[in-house]
Design a protein around this motif. Structure first.
Motif, mmCIF file in Angstrom:
data_model
loop_
_atom_site.group_PDB
_atom_site.id
_atom_site.type_symbol
_atom_site.label_atom_id
_atom_site.label_comp_id
_atom_site.label_asym_id
_atom_site.label_seq_id
_atom_site.Cartn_x
_atom_site.Cartn_y
_atom_site.Cartn_z
ATOM 1 N N ILE A 5 1.003 -1.232 0.193
ATOM 2 C CA ILE A 5 -0.050 0.027 -0.053
ATOM 3 C C ILE A 5 0.873 1.251 0.006
ATOM 4 O O ILE A 5 0.780 2.189 -0.744
ATOM 5 C CB ILE A 5 -0.937 -0.117 1.008
ATOM 6 N N THR A 43 -6.811 1.351 -8.033
ATOM 7 C CA THR A 43 -5.833 1.575 -7.071
ATOM 8 C C THR A 43 -5.735 2.872 -6.426
ATOM 9 O O THR A 43 -5.639 2.983 -5.466
ATOM 10 C CB THR A 43 -4.412 0.839 -7.599
ATOM 11 N N HIS A 47 -7.454 4.632 -2.653
ATOM 12 C CA HIS A 47 -6.539 5.409 -1.646
ATOM 13 C C HIS A 47 -6.908 6.776 -1.582
ATOM 14 O O HIS A 47 -6.971 7.546 -0.462
ATOM 15 C CB HIS A 47 -5.067 5.409 -1.919
#
Length: 191
Positions: A5, A43, A47
């Motif tokens: 991450i 992705t 976030h």
């Protein structure tokens, strides 16, 4: 935080900053960021809500680093400290392309204002903690110190850093001493 991450977030922020060095933030798309970071759009959205959220996270990350660099070393130096100011300019010099991009990109909400707000908060805390009494209103002193410092930083970057971090630190420190904003460490002759 999971290393994968963290690695993705760093790649995404790096991609955003490299694109901002090429064009205005307002013209950058999530697809371009994803392609540059070598991740998929999902992705990025896992976030960040959007590119503005990504920009805020990027700015906060770098402001936190900047703030940490300018804090005095506990038990070793007082605040304000010429050494802490030098560490701050050295960090900015090391990351010159980042700070130049953030200060000069037309599509970025004013990074300068965020830096100044950070400085105002830190200066206010130090004045309160150390009970500086220069016979000035605290709000005026905070505004003067933060505006002057941010103005010098902005000028330094927009003029392609014509002086080294050490030289600009010496110049700013001398100006602060001349204006009696910090305790004098050595005799300073008026200009």
């Amino acid at each position: 935080m999971d290393r994968r991450i963290k690695k993705n977030q760093e790649a995404i922020m790096k991609a955003l900053l490299s694109l901002m060095a090429e064009k205005d933030f307002s013209k950058i798309t999530i697809n371009e960021i994803a392609e540059r970071a070598d991740v998929n759009r999902g992705t990025i959205y896992s976030h960040y809500m959007d590119k503005y959220d990504l920009l805020d996270a990027c700015i906060e990350t770098h402001l936190d680093q900047l703030m940490a660099s300018c804090m005095p070393i506990e038990g070793v130096e007082l605040f304000p400290s010429k050494n802490s100011l030098l560490r701050t300019f050295e960090l900015m010099e090391k990351n010159a392309s980042l700070y130049t991009t953030l200060l000069t990109n037309k599509g970025v909400p004013p990074f300068r204002n965020r830096v100044q707000a950070m400085l105002e908060k830190g200066i206010q805390e130090q004045i309160t903690t150390n009970h500086h009494d220069l016979g000035l209103h605290t709000d005026v002193l905070v505004q003067f110190l933060s505006s002057a410092t941010v103005g010098v930083i902005e000028w330094w970057f927009t003029h392609a850093m014509p002086y080294s971090a050490a030289e600009i630190t010496d110049q700013l420190w001398t100006l602060l001493e001349l204006n009696q904003m910090i305790p004098r460490t050595s005799p300073v002759q008026p200009l």
